[in-house]
Design an enzyme around this catalytic site. Structure first.
Site, PDB file in Angstrom:
ATOM      1  N   MET A  34      -7.407   5.985   3.176  1.00 34.50           N
ATOM      2  CA  MET A  34      -7.601   7.084   2.228  1.00 34.50           C
ATOM      3  C   MET A  34      -6.409   7.290   1.306  1.00 34.50           C
ATOM      4  SD  MET A  34     -10.622   8.221   2.760  1.00 34.50           S
ATOM      5  CE  MET A  34     -10.503   9.690   1.758  1.00 34.50           C
ATOM      6  N   ARG A  35      -5.336   6.514   1.500  1.00 30.82           N
ATOM      7  CA  ARG A  35      -4.155   6.721   0.662  1.00 30.82           C
ATOM      8  C   ARG A  35      -4.474   6.495  -0.808  1.00 30.82           C
ATOM      9  NH1 ARG A  35      -0.447   3.887   3.279  1.00 30.82           N
ATOM     10  NH2 ARG A  35       0.509   5.693   4.279  1.00 30.82           N
ATOM     11  N   ALA A  36      -5.313   5.514  -1.104  1.00 31.95           N
ATOM     12  CA  ALA A  36      -5.647   5.224  -2.500  1.00 31.95           C
ATOM     13  C   ALA A  36      -6.331   6.417  -3.160  1.00 31.95           C
ATOM     14  CB  ALA A  36      -6.543   3.984  -2.581  1.00 31.95           C
TER      15      ALA A  36
ATOM     16  N   ASP B  77       0.810  -1.210   0.000  1.00 34.28           N
ATOM     17  CA  ASP B  77       0.000   0.000   0.000  1.00 34.28           C
ATOM     18  C   ASP B  77       0.848   1.267   0.000  1.00 34.28           C
ATOM     19  OD1 ASP B  77      -2.611   1.355   0.259  1.00 34.28           O
ATOM     20  OD2 ASP B  77      -1.849   1.945   2.222  1.00 34.28           O
TER      21      ASP B  77
END
Length: 667
Positions: free
Chosen positions: A274-276, A193
Site C-alpha cells: 500500500m506504500r504506492a 520501494d
C-alpha cells in the site's frame, strides 16, 4: 564556502526539478531517487535545492536541531528550556559511499561509558541532516547495512544507537535524495520501494538545449557569484512559491474521486503493498498545492503516478523501470467518477511534467547487437548459409541456482556469497582494537581487566578499565565476490536449443550474483580468439544485455578464453585486492583450432590452479555419448564440474557447496 549553482538555472530536466520541489513542499512524500547516466546534472540539481528551502527554527546550541515550539523530550541534549530559539539555513548533508556506520548514526565513547558511566554521544550524519536534506550520491554503491539504517531512519523519523546496553535515540526527519547511474549496478527492488518518487534523467538530444547547458556552465565557472546574482530573482520567486505551497498544503482536499483513481491505478499496475497508494496521495496533494489549488485534479493523479510508480513495477532485477502511459490514461478515464470539472489528463501538467521531458525520447544507450563475423568453418554450423555463426539466441527462462562460493574466509566488500570477516555478522572472537574502538567485546574486555584490579587500587564496585584492556569483537559475515563468467560461444555450442539453455543458466547465475551483491565480468571465446564482452562491473544488468546479444559459431579456442580470463583477474586484483574471484567456465570442454589446442588449454587451466583461484565448470556437453572433457578441465583448474541440471537449486543437496582447491588469498 563556494556559491552553489542556482536551481532555476538548471536547463531542462523538468521531471527532476518537479520531484525535488514536491518533496520540498511536502517532505512526507518520501524523497527522490534520481537514476541516469553520468553528466546529467543530477548532483547539481540536488545541491542547488538546499538554497531554496526555508530557514529552520531551532533551539540554540542543540546539536539535534530541535524545534523550540515542539522540543523532543528524548533529545540527548535535552531537556530544553523554553526559549525563542534561532533561525539557521536548512542543511544539505552528504553521505559518502565509504562512510562507516558510526559516521552515519553517531558513536558512543565506549571507553568513557565503561570507565566513567558517562553517555558521551557524538552525533552522526543523520542528526546533522534532521529537518534538512540527506543526499547520497551513488546510493546503489552504498553498503547494504548502511542503506537499511538510512531507510529505517527515514521511515521512522528517528535514529536509534544501541551499544552494549547504552541506548540513544534522537529525531531524524529529512528529505532523502539518492542519485545513481544504473550502469554501475542497481538497488534491490525492496529498497527501491522505500524511495517516494523516482526520476529517469538523460542528456538532451536537442542541440540548442545542449548549447544552453554549456553556455550557462561556463558562465558559472568563470564567475559563480556573478552568475548566481543574475538568477537571484528567479531563485527568490521559487523560494516564495515553496513557502506558499507549504502553507496551502493543509487546506488541499483529496476527494473520493481522486482517491479512487489512485487506488485503481495502483491496482491496475499490480503494485505490491500500500506504500504506492499513500505516496501517490501525498504527491498529488503536493502537486495541487504547488499549482496553487486546494483541490486534487485528475492531472495531479496522473503526474503522481508517473513519478511514484515506475520503480515499483519491477518484477525482477533486469526489468527496466517504466509505465505504460496509455494504460494509465485508460485507468484514469475509467475511474474518473463525477469529477466533471477536471481537465483532461495530459502531458502538460503542473511543473511542465507529464512524466517525460521532451528531450528524453532519444535512443537509450548504444547498439548492443552483435556485428556478423565470418566463421572459420572449423566445426559444424547450424545457421545461415555461409555465415559461420548464428544470430543471437534468446536465453531460456532463468531458475534458482545452487550457491557457489569461494572457500576460506575473506575480507572483501560486504555481500552475501562467501564467508568473510566483516563489521557486521555473528561474533566469532576478540582482538585488540586497531584505531578507534567500534564493536566492543564486553566479556573479553572484562576478562582482560580483571587480573589487574588490585594493582590498580580498585576500592569500589566499579571495574577499573584502561585502554589496553579494551577488546574489539571480530565478526564473521558474508562478502561479495568477483564472479567472472567465461562462456564458450563456439560452433560446438551453437545448437539453438542448447545455447538457449546455456544462456538461461548464465542468466540464472547473474540473478544470483545480483542478489548476493557481486561484481561480474563476462569473457567469451569463439573462432580464433577471446574477448572481454564486459569488464568487471557492479552492473549485472549490463552483463545480462551482453549475454543476450552474444553470437555463436566457429572453432573453440578454449585456451584463449582461459588466458583472457586470467589476464582480467590479474588487472582486477590490482584494482581491488580484497575482492576474491570465482571463475565460472561455461563449456562442453572441447578445444579446437591452432597447434596443440588441448595441451595449450591444459596449461592455461593450470595457471588458475597455481594461483588458487576458485572455479566451477558448468558442463554443457549433450548427447548420448559424453567425453567428460568438462570434468577434466575442472580437475586442471583445481575446481569442480556441474551439469546444467545439477546447477539448479532443487538438484542433489550440497553438490556444489564446497569448491575444491585452496585459495592462496583466503585467510
Amino acid at each position: 564556502m563556494s556559491t552553489p549553482y542556482p536551481f532555476s538555472a538548471v536547463v531542462g530536466q523538468d521531471d527532476l526539478r518537479l520531484a525535488l520541489l514536491l518533496n520540498a513542499v511536502s517532505p512526507a512524500v518520501g524523497g527522490v531517487l534520481v537514476r541516469g547516466e553520468k553528466g546529467t546534472a543530477k548532483s547539481t540539481a540536488v545541491r542547488a535545492l538546499s538554497a531554496l528551502l526555508p530557514d529552520v527554527h531551532v533551539v540554540a546550541g542543540c546539536r539535534f536541531s530541535c524545534d523550540p515550539t515542539r522540543t523532543d523530550p528524548a533529545c540527548p541534549d535535552g531537556p530544553h528550556e523554553k526559549t525563542g530559539g534561532m533561525n539557521r539555513p536548512a542543511r544539505m548533508v552528504e553521505l559518502p559511499v565509504g562512510a562507516s556506520e558510526d559516521r552515519l548514526v553517531g558513536a558512543l565513547d565506549l571507553e568513557r561509558a565503561l570507565a566513567e558511566g558517562v553517555k558521551a554521544f557524538e552525533p552522526g550524519l543523520l542528526a546533522h541532516a534532521h529537518r534538512g536534506i540527506l543526499y547520497v550520491d551513488e546510493v546503489n554503491l552504498l553498503h547494504d547495512h548502511l542503506v537499511d539504517l538510512l531507510l529505517d531512519a527515514a521511515a521512522m523519523g528517528a535514529s536509534y544507537v544501541e551499544r552494549e546496553g547504552v541506548s540513544v535515540r534522537h529525531a531524524a526527519r529529512f528529505l532523502l535524495v539518492g542519485t545513481m547511474n544504473p550502469e554501475e549496478g542497481e538497488l534491490r527492488p525492496q529498497l527501491l520501494d522505500r524511495f517516494g518518487l523516482t526520476v529517469e534523467v538523460a542528456a538532451s538530444r536537442e542541440p540548442d538545449q545542449r548549447v544552453e547547458v554549456v553556455r550557462r556552465r561556463l558562465a558559472y565557472d568563470d564567475d559563480p557569484s556573478g552568475f548566481a546574482a543574475r538568477w537571484a530573482d528567479e531563485e527568490a520567486a521559487v523560494r516564495a512559491r515553496i513557502v506558499a505551497a507549504r502553507e496551502l498544503l493543509p487546506s488541499v482536499r483529496l476527494g473520493d474521486g481522486a482517491l479512487r483513481q489512485i487506488a485503481a491505478t495502483c491496482a491496475a499496475f499490480e503494485v505490491d503493498g500500500m506504500r504506492a497508494d499513500i505516496v501517490m496521495a501525498r504527491t498529488a496533494t503536493a502537486l495541487a498545492a504547488w499549482a496553487g489549488r486546494t483541490e486534487v485534479l485528475a492531472e495531479d493523479v496522473r503526474q503522481a503516478a508517473l513519478l511514484a510508480l515506475p520503480h515499483r513495477r519491477r518484477r525482477n532485477p533486469f526489468d527496466a523501470p517504466g509505465l505504460d502511459e496509455d494504460k494509465l490514461d485508460e485507468t484514469l478515464e475509467e475511474f474518473g467518477g463525477s469529477d466533471e470539472d477536471d481537465p483532461d489528463p495530459g502531458p502538460d501538467g503542473p511543473g511542465g511534467g507529464g512524466g517525460q521531458s521532451p528531450d528524453s525520447d532519444g535512443p537509450q544507450g548504444g547498439d548492443t547487437s552483435a556485428r556478423p563475423e565470418a566463421g572459420d568453418g572449423g566445426e559444424p554450423q547450424v545457421s545461415g548459409a555461409g555465415s559461420g555463426e548464428q544470430s543471437p539466441v534468446r536465453a531460456s527462462e532463468p531458475f534458482r541456482t545452487k550457491v557457489l562460493s569461494v572457500p576460506g574466509i575473506g575480507e572483501g566488500a560486504a555481500g552475501r556469497r562467501s564467508r568473510a570477516r566483516t563489521e557486521h555478522g555473528r561474533t566469532t572472537g576478540a582482538r585488540r582494537p586497531r584505531g578507534a574502538l567500534t564493536k566492543l567485546h564486553l566479556a573479553a574486555t572484562v576478562q582482560a581487566a580483571a587480573p589487574h584490579q588490585r594493582a590498580r587500587g580498585r576500592s569500589g564496585p566499579g571495574l577499573v578499565v584502561r585502554r589496553d584492556d579494551l577488546r574489539q569483537a571480530t565478526r564473521e559475515g558474508r562478502e561479495g565476490n568477483l564472479v567472472l563468467f567465461v562462456v564458450d560461444a563456439s560452433g560446438s555450442m551453437a545448437a539453438r536449443q542448447r545455447m538457449s539453455a546455456v544462456k538461461g543458466a548464465v542468466l540464472s547465475l547473474l540473478l544470483d550474483a545480483y542478489q548476493r551483491r557481486d561484481k561480474v565480468g563476462l569473457v567469451s571465446f569463439r573462432g580464433t580468439s577471446a574477448e572481454v564482452a564486459l569488464p568487471p562491473t557492479s552492473s549485472v544488468d549490463a552483463a545480462a544485455v551482453r549475454l543476450e546479444s552474444l553470437p555463436t559459431g566457429g572453432r573453440t579456442p578454449l585456451a584463449a578464453g582461459l588466458l583472457k580470463a586470467h589476464d582480467v583477474l590479474r588487472v582486477e586484483r590490482l584494482r581491488d585486492a580484497a575482492r576474491r574471484p570465482l571463475v565460472v567456465v561455461v563449456t562442453d570442454g572441447r578445444a579446437t583450432g591452432g597447434p596443440e589446442p588441448v595441451a595449450l588449454a591444459s596449461r592455461a587451466a593450470r595457471l588458475f590452479a597455481a594461483d588458487g583461484v576458485a572455479s566451477v565448470v558448468v558442463d554443457c556437453e549433450a548427447g548420448p555419448v559424453r567425453l567428460g572433457l568438462a570434468g577434466q578441465l575442472a580437475g586442471e583448474l583445481g575446481g569442480t564440474a556441474v551439469t546444467l541440471d545439477e546447477l539448479r537449486a532443487d538438484a542433489i543437496a550440497g553438490l556444489v557447496r564446497d569448491v575444491r582447491g585452496t585459495s592462496r588469498r583466503a585467510a
